[in-house]
Design an enzyme around this catalytic site. Structure first.
Site, short mmCIF file in Angstrom:
data_model
loop_
_atom_site.label_atom_id
_atom_site.label_comp_id
_atom_site.label_asym_id
_atom_site.label_seq_id
_atom_site.Cartn_x
_atom_site.Cartn_y
_atom_site.Cartn_z
CG ASP A 170 22.92 100.58 -0.70
OD1 ASP A 170 22.01 100.29 0.14
OD2 ASP A 170 23.83 99.94 -0.60
CE LYS A 213 27.33 100.60 -1.68
NZ LYS A 213 26.13 99.82 -2.26
CE LYS A 226 26.85 98.35 1.33
NZ LYS A 226 25.52 97.86 0.55
#
Length: 208
Positions: free
Chosen positions: A79, A142, A172
């Site tokens: 991430d 995300k 996400k």
């Protein structure tokens, strides 16, 4: 679809061990930790780690090296935080190059999730940054780190991202999702993965 997450700067090795134990008990998909906590033994869970976290103001080559190290130490998912300032300024080529550097550093196998820090961006910047991340080879876009003073995930940001990428990559939602209703709202808006630090509270409050 839950990444059970612990990114507090004061987290200890025992805290991470407790996180893994709880994640197994809850039956979530993954645990997400700081890169300094690797390697870990998640026992069948997916291992995710953050890169360029939380500011995104690391040089792209540093992000790439950090990502490569996390993969070498067992991370299956990364991430990464973009240079949020580049997105604010409308320099989406810089966003693309940043993500591409990390993708090239780790190859095609690790799942790459790109954190846009949507609460700090305009709608246009959210859309264009999501498209830039997709072009650079991201597997997910995300919403948030959960550390930015502007806030965390919103259903509006999730919907904008989902509309932009059109199901070609994942979405996400992460940052400030503390209730079952908030989680359900994010899913309804288009989230395909959730980053939660309070996974037990959310799951236990879901209707049967």
């Amino acid at each position: 679809m839950i990444d059970h997450t612990l990114l507090a700067p004061e987290a200890t090795a025992q805290d991470v061990a407790d996180l893994i134990g709880e994640a197994r008990d809850l039956g979530v998909l993954a645990v997400c930790v700081s890169p300094s906590m690797l390697p870990i033994r998640p026992g069948g869970l997916v291992t995710a780690a953050v890169v360029g976290f939380p500011s995104g103001k690391h040089h792209s080559l540093v992000k790439g090296a950090e990502a490569r190290l996390t993969v070498d130490q067992g991370a299956q998912e990364i991430d990464m935080v973009i240079d949020v300032g580049a997105a604010v300024a409308g320099d989406y080529n810089a966003v693309l190059a940043d993500v591409l550097t990390v993708r090239e550093a780790v190859g095609t196998d690790p799942v790459l999730k790109v954190i846009l820090e949507t609460a700090a961006l305009s709608d246009e910047a959210i859309v264009q940054s999501a498209l830039a991340a997709e072009r650079a080879g991201a597997d997910f876009v995300k919403t948030s780190t959960g550390f930015h003073p502007a806030g965390g995930a919103s259903t509006r940001a999730v919907a904008l991202m989902a509309d932009a990428v059109g199901g070609r990559i994942g979405i996400k939602a992460s940052g400030g999702i503390r209730t079952a209703q908030a989680a359900l709202d994010m899913i309804a808006a288009g989230a395909t993965r959730l980053g939660l630090s309070r996974s037990r509270e959310v799951l236990e409050a879901l209707p049967e």
